[in-house]
Design a protein around this motif. Structure first.
Motif, short mmCIF file in Angstrom:
data_model
loop_
_atom_site.label_atom_id
_atom_site.label_comp_id
_atom_site.label_asym_id
_atom_site.label_seq_id
_atom_site.Cartn_x
_atom_site.Cartn_y
_atom_site.Cartn_z
N GLY A 1 -8.38 -4.96 11.45
CA GLY A 1 -8.22 -3.52 11.28
C GLY A 1 -7.93 -3.10 9.85
O GLY A 1 -7.04 -2.29 9.57
N LYS A 2 -8.71 -3.63 8.92
CA LYS A 2 -8.51 -3.28 7.52
C LYS A 2 -9.01 -1.88 7.20
O LYS A 2 -8.47 -1.19 6.34
CB LYS A 2 -9.23 -4.30 6.61
CG LYS A 2 -8.60 -5.67 6.66
CD LYS A 2 -9.33 -6.66 5.77
CE LYS A 2 -10.73 -6.97 6.25
NZ LYS A 2 -10.82 -7.65 7.52
N THR A 3 -10.06 -1.46 7.93
CA THR A 3 -10.69 -0.19 7.58
C THR A 3 -9.70 0.97 7.62
O THR A 3 -9.63 1.76 6.67
CB THR A 3 -11.85 0.11 8.56
OG1 THR A 3 -12.59 -1.10 8.75
CG2 THR A 3 -12.74 1.18 8.04
N VAL A 4 -8.94 1.05 8.69
CA VAL A 4 -8.06 2.20 8.83
C VAL A 4 -6.97 2.18 7.76
O VAL A 4 -6.51 3.22 7.29
CB VAL A 4 -7.48 2.27 10.27
CG1 VAL A 4 -6.66 1.05 10.59
CG2 VAL A 4 -6.67 3.52 10.48
N ILE B 1 -12.69 -1.28 -2.60
CA ILE B 1 -13.85 -2.16 -2.50
C ILE B 1 -13.72 -2.97 -1.21
O ILE B 1 -12.80 -3.77 -1.08
CB ILE B 1 -13.96 -3.10 -3.71
CG1 ILE B 1 -13.97 -2.27 -4.99
CG2 ILE B 1 -15.19 -3.96 -3.62
CD1 ILE B 1 -13.99 -3.09 -6.25
N ASP B 2 -14.62 -2.72 -0.28
CA ASP B 2 -14.57 -3.44 0.99
C ASP B 2 -15.36 -4.74 0.84
O ASP B 2 -16.37 -4.78 0.15
CB ASP B 2 -15.18 -2.58 2.10
CG ASP B 2 -14.82 -3.12 3.49
OD1 ASP B 2 -13.96 -4.02 3.58
OD2 ASP B 2 -15.41 -2.66 4.47
N GLU B 3 -14.88 -5.77 1.49
CA GLU B 3 -15.55 -7.07 1.43
C GLU B 3 -15.74 -7.51 -0.01
O GLU B 3 -16.83 -7.85 -0.46
CB GLU B 3 -16.90 -7.02 2.16
CG GLU B 3 -16.84 -6.46 3.56
CD GLU B 3 -16.10 -7.37 4.54
OE1 GLU B 3 -15.80 -8.53 4.17
OE2 GLU B 3 -15.80 -6.92 5.66
N GLN B 4 -14.64 -7.52 -0.73
CA GLN B 4 -14.63 -7.81 -2.15
C GLN B 4 -15.38 -9.10 -2.50
O GLN B 4 -16.05 -9.19 -3.52
CB GLN B 4 -13.19 -7.89 -2.63
CG GLN B 4 -12.84 -8.99 -3.62
CD GLN B 4 -13.39 -8.70 -4.98
OE1 GLN B 4 -13.57 -7.56 -5.34
NE2 GLN B 4 -13.67 -9.76 -5.73
N VAL C 1 -21.35 -8.51 7.78
CA VAL C 1 -20.03 -7.96 7.45
C VAL C 1 -19.80 -6.57 8.02
O VAL C 1 -20.69 -5.73 8.03
CB VAL C 1 -19.80 -7.91 5.93
CG1 VAL C 1 -19.57 -9.29 5.38
CG2 VAL C 1 -20.95 -7.23 5.23
N GLY C 2 -18.60 -6.37 8.48
CA GLY C 2 -18.12 -5.02 8.74
C GLY C 2 -18.56 -4.30 9.99
O GLY C 2 -17.83 -3.47 10.51
N VAL C 3 -19.77 -4.59 10.48
CA VAL C 3 -20.30 -3.79 11.59
C VAL C 3 -19.37 -3.85 12.80
O VAL C 3 -18.88 -4.90 13.18
CB VAL C 3 -21.72 -4.27 11.96
CG1 VAL C 3 -22.17 -3.66 13.27
CG2 VAL C 3 -22.69 -3.92 10.85
#
Ligand code: ADP
Ligand code: MG
Length: 697
Positions: free
Chosen positions: A302-305, A397-400, A553-555
């Motif tokens: 849950g990094k997005t939030v 920066i997501d997924e650095q 990634v991320g989806v």
């Protein structure tokens, strides 16, 4: 200044080292040896104790041995398949052993009637048809002209072999360099620190590593050299971090009721870990210097939030924010979710990606420039020069790990006052790597998954068990779940990769699941098409998504509960972990099926780890062991920073020790007084590590 001159001598170009010259220097440069110090810091690959070479008669099969002797005869044969096999029989008077090479007939010619002694190294194997033990593809060298006797009674370093550079030549050049420049080697580490950590003087370490008088001295020397390599990387990053903290950034006044506001808008309760990290971030953002923080958390933690919370706070404080994601699919998913979360705040979200209509793009960039657009989400298109902000306050920066260090740097340049920077990575980075590569960042860890997640069950299946797998997937679809099928990885070409995906799609759509709704996703499709397909999958209009690694990634589609990965043995561990992280994101029991026929060696190790654990940190540690840090840190980073001696796996404790040394240097004030530590600063520059990082913040 005398000091600097001495260091200067060690920067003498490799070409001028005795025994090299303009032609050979090219070969040295190929392996990144440009000057004397580079050369001296290149360690032997191994040592040979030539004082104790066994009699050939005493050798038994299965042991790693060095043999010395004369060539009796050579014989090259061709097999029916066209391969040539060269056998060279060597005798030392006590016995005979066969050296065997494949497809190198020229060696037979070279060694035929060879008069002098040769020396060879390799594993002795059971006898072939002619009753002699064999060594296949041994390393070897002639012992003709460099003082056989003298070179024998000692431990001989063996250097990495490169086309045209024999170990022997290497040895000679290094000994020349030590001879001529050796006295100039300074140790930049203060003697007290060296004593405390039981480190020998750098000069002694280099002499020992290249010319040891006993095998047990080597470890001590090696330890000093490992510290030398880690030191300038870790010190450089630390100095970077300190200097950032002296710069002026924004100090935001964040209203703490904002968290409640966010929580109320979410369909779930934030975990303790998420709350903790949001506070750490907001805390940084309220300080007067720029934030530089890395958020680490396993896939699905849950990094997005957490990032969204940082973004909302920055916008509320009157800044623009930029969010960069590695793929278009992920960027547009973020934009959609941000719109939902920020809906009541009346905050406009812009999406910038590679291929956009010119007019659309210009309009968007205008709004970014005059500051009327508060949030810009995008791929690396965001770092293009044409993108200028009005009042950029935060960069996320997501997924650095998908971006290089220098790309990270470029975003920071887009603002006069340094923006806060938040980087997020789903690749759990082993602690040592974090320390070694991200020392310029403060670290937050989301060490907890949302409640109620069931561990993903992972199975290994052969392709002839396909039917069972297909049926299993069908059952889940009938229960209302959705499935991913990941086609085999083809790294050479995006086109071939797209073809593989299309073939898998055809098979599933026509033969296996004629009654299901199936979508196809690969990188050769237009953006609109990709988005449309993702949207359909998200809305459950599709039961199955056939995809390449573009969804790696991320989806986030929580109703998808099974993933089938074809030819799973072709993927790396971290990649498999990321892919698998697309399922297990909701309340449903999820499955990952790894299809693989070749299950030998390294591939088997990898797949076993995947079935054995869901713990990203364990997987990353294993990946580090199997593939080394280069792959994990992304090729960009590994190109920027390469260790010659240190091994991040074996020397993990030295990373720790070096961290302490850095702290001790700071206590002494190394960061305040450049002129008190000229050697240290000179080394920071010479080793180029500072350069790789200089533009980061
Ligand atoms: P990642 O850390 O891999 O980026 P995401 O942020 O995409 O993970 O979150 C994964 C999924 O978990 C999403 O569907 C998200 O909405 C959900 N999620 C996030 N936080 C929580 C939570 N505290 N409780 C339940 N679900 C959550
Ligand atoms: Mg994510």
């Amino acid at each position: 200044m005398v000091e600097n001159n001495k260091l200067g001598v060690l920067n003498t170009p490799i070409q001028y080292v005795k025994g090299v010259g303009p032609k050979l220097s090219k070969l040295f440069e190929k392996i990144s040896i440009f000057n004397v110090m580079d050369l001296l810091l290149t360690p032997p690959r191994r040592y040979e104790d030539r004082a104790n070479i066994p009699n050939i008669s005493s050798i038994t099969a299965g042991t790693l041995v060095t043999v010395k002797g004369k060539v009796l005869y050579t014989d090259t044969k061709k097999t029916r398949t066209g391969m040539s096999i060269t056998k060279v029989l060597v005798s030392d008077g006590t016995g005979k052993i066969a050296l065997v090479w494949f497809n190198q007939p020229w060696l037979g010619k070279k060694l035929n009637n060879y008069e002098g002694d040769i020396i060879a190294y390799g594993t002795a194997r059971e006898p072939g048809t002619d009753f002699f033990l064999e060594i296949h593809s041994p390393e070897w060298e002639p012992l003709d002209d460099d003082g056989t006797e003298e070179n024998f009674a000692k431990i001989v370093p063996i250097y990495p072999l490169t086309e045209g550079l024999s170990s022997k030549l290497f040895r000679r050049v290094i000994l020349n360099a030590l001879d001529i420049y050796g006295t100039h080697i300074q140790d930049a580490l203060p003697a007290a620190i060296r004593r405390k950590h039981q480190l020998v003087h750098l000069k002694d370490a280099l002499h020992t590593i290249h010319n040891p008088s006993s095998l047990k001295d080597i470890d001590v020397a090696r330890k000093r050299l490992v510290v030398e390599e880690f030191l300038y990387l870790q010190l450089g990053l630390t100095l970077q971090k300190l200097s950032t903290k002296q710069e002026v950034g924004f100090s935001n006044k964040i209203d703490s009721s904002l968290l409640e506001d966010i929580q109320n808008r979410l369909p779930f309760q934030l975990t303790n870990a998420q709350n903790k990290v949001i506070h750490e971030i907001w805390n940084d953002m309220s300080r007067p210097y720029p934030m530089n923080r890395l958020v680490q958390g396993d896939v699905g933690s849950g990094k997005t939030v957490v990032a969204f919370a940082a973004m909302l706070a920055a916008v509320k404080c009157g800044h623009q924010v930029a969010l960069m994601a590695p793929t278009e699919i992920l960027a547009s998913q973020h934009a959609t979710n941000l719109e939902k979360l920020f809906a009541d705040h009346n905050i406009e979200i812009g999406l910038l990606i590679g291929k956009m209509r010119k007019k659309e793009r210009t309009q968007l960039l205008d709004k970014v420039l005059c500051g009327t657009l508060p949030v810009l989400v995008g791929t690396h298109a965001i770092i293009q020069d044409s993108v200028a902000f009005n009042k950029l306050g935060l960069v996320v920066i997501d997924e650095q790990h998908r971006f290089g260090v220098l790309q990270r740097a470029k975003l920071y340049e887009k603002s006069s006052t340094k923006p806060d920077v938040l980087v997020m990575t789903a690749t759990p980075i082993p602690r040592t790597l974090t320390m070694a590569f991200y020392g310029d960042l403060d670290l937050s860890i989301i060490d907890e998954l949302p409640a109620g997640r069931k561990p993903i069950v992972t199975h290994l299946k052969r392709h002839n068990e396909q039917r069972i797998v297909f049926n299993g997937v069908k059952k889940l679809i009938d229960e209302g779940r959705q499935a991913y099928f990941i086609c085999p990885l083809i790294e050479e070409s995006e086109k071939l990769q797209a073809k593989a995906a299309t073939e898998l799609y055809d098979l599933l759509a026509n033969d296996i699941y004629p009654n299901c709704n199936i979508g196809l996703l690969h990188s050769q499709m237009k953006r609109e098409e990709k988005e449309e397909i993702m949207e359909q999958f998200r809305n459950k209009d599709l039961d199955i998504l056939v995809s390449t690694v573009v969804i790696e990634v991320g989806v986030d589609v929580p109703n998808a509960s099974i993933m089938v990965i074809m030819d799973a043995n072709r993927f790396g561990l971290s990649q498999l972990h990321q892919l698998r992280g697309r399922v297990g994101r909701g309340e449903h029991q999820s499955f990952c099926i790894l299809m693989a026929d070749s299950r030998i060696g390294e591939a088997k190790d990898r797949l076993d780890i995947m079935t054995g654990t869901n713990d990203g940190f364990k997987i990353a540690e294993a990946d580090l062991r199997i593939r080394g840090p280069g792959e994990i840190m992304g090729t960009k980073q590994s190109g920027e920073i390469q260790f010659r001696i240190a091994d991040l796996v074996k020397d993990a404790d030295m990373v720790e020790a070096t961290k302490q040394i850095v702290e001790e240097l700071l206590e002494e004030g190394v960061h305040h007084s450049r002129h008190n530590y000229p050697d240290i600063y000179q080394n920071l520059e010479d080793r180029k590590i500072k350069l790789a990082y200089a533009s980061i913040s």
